[in-house]
Design a protein around this motif. Structure first.
Motif, PDB file in Angstrom:
ATOM      1  N   GLN A  37      48.824  27.555  59.629  1.00  0.00           N
ATOM      2  CA  GLN A  37      49.553  27.866  58.404  1.00  0.00           C
ATOM      3  C   GLN A  37      51.042  28.079  58.666  1.00  0.00           C
ATOM      4  O   GLN A  37      51.882  27.681  57.849  1.00  0.00           O
ATOM      5  N   PHE A 103      45.085  27.306  53.794  1.00  0.00           N
ATOM      6  CA  PHE A 103      46.479  27.070  54.154  1.00  0.00           C
ATOM      7  C   PHE A 103      47.451  27.502  53.065  1.00  0.00           C
ATOM      8  O   PHE A 103      48.376  28.258  53.320  1.00  0.00           O
ATOM      9  N   HIS A 106      47.867  31.164  52.139  1.00  0.00           N
ATOM     10  CA  HIS A 106      48.283  32.009  53.262  1.00  0.00           C
ATOM     11  C   HIS A 106      49.627  32.669  52.942  1.00  0.00           C
ATOM     12  O   HIS A 106      50.492  32.084  52.275  1.00  0.00           O
TER      13      HIS A 106
END
Length: 164
Positions: A37, A103, A106
């Motif tokens: 990420q 992702f 995040h």
């Protein structure tokens, strides 16, 4: 189709925008593989910091930019004094289309887009532009490699190919 890995060794950065830009010259589609990420956040922040976020969205919309994500990690495990390589994924990684949750939700990505409507725009831009591969897609390749490793003749051929 080109594949661009966003990793610049020895530069102190986790991405290589120059390699990405060069890939755009040579290929109709550039596939980026974000390792994590933070790396994806650094990649997107480059566009934000250079005032080219709309170009990023346009690359996605036109299909020029795609993302390829391995929804698992590969690691060496020792058992009975013998190493083997294993692909491991958690429950969320195993779920279909989990890239957005893993992702884009995040904190490193959300920090780039403090407004909810901007995050929603980012989420929709990524949809249909990410290929997620799961561990089961590599099962037969892993089993073939294990069989090659256990066969001394095949193992010797493989080692010789690296030497050559």
């Amino acid at each position: 189709m080109g594949i661009c890995l966003t990793r610049a060794k020895g530069s102190g950065k986790s991405i290589d925008i120059g390699l990405f830009a060069e890939s755009l010259i040579y290929y109709d589609t550039v596939i980026v593989n974000p390792s994590n990420q933070l790396q994806l956040a650094e990649f997107i922040s480059w566009f934000i910091n250079n005032g080219t976020l709309n170009d990023f969205y346009m690359l996605l919309k036109e299909g020029t930019l795609k993302f390829y994500e391995y929804s698992f990690i590969s690691t060496a495990i020792i058992k009975d004094d013998e190493y083997s390589i294993w692909n491991i994924q958690d429950k969320l990684q195993a779920e279909p289309n989990s890239f957005e949750r893993r992702f884009l939700y995040h904190q490193s990505i959300e920090a780039l887009f403090p407004k909810a409507r901007h995050r929603k725009h980012l989420y929709s831009a990524f949809r249909d532009n990410v290929v997620e591969v799961k561990t089961e897609e590599f099962g037969s390749a892993i089993e073939n490699a294990r069989a090659d490793f256990r066969d001394p003749r095949r193992n010797a051929i493989i080692v010789q190919s690296f030497v050559d």
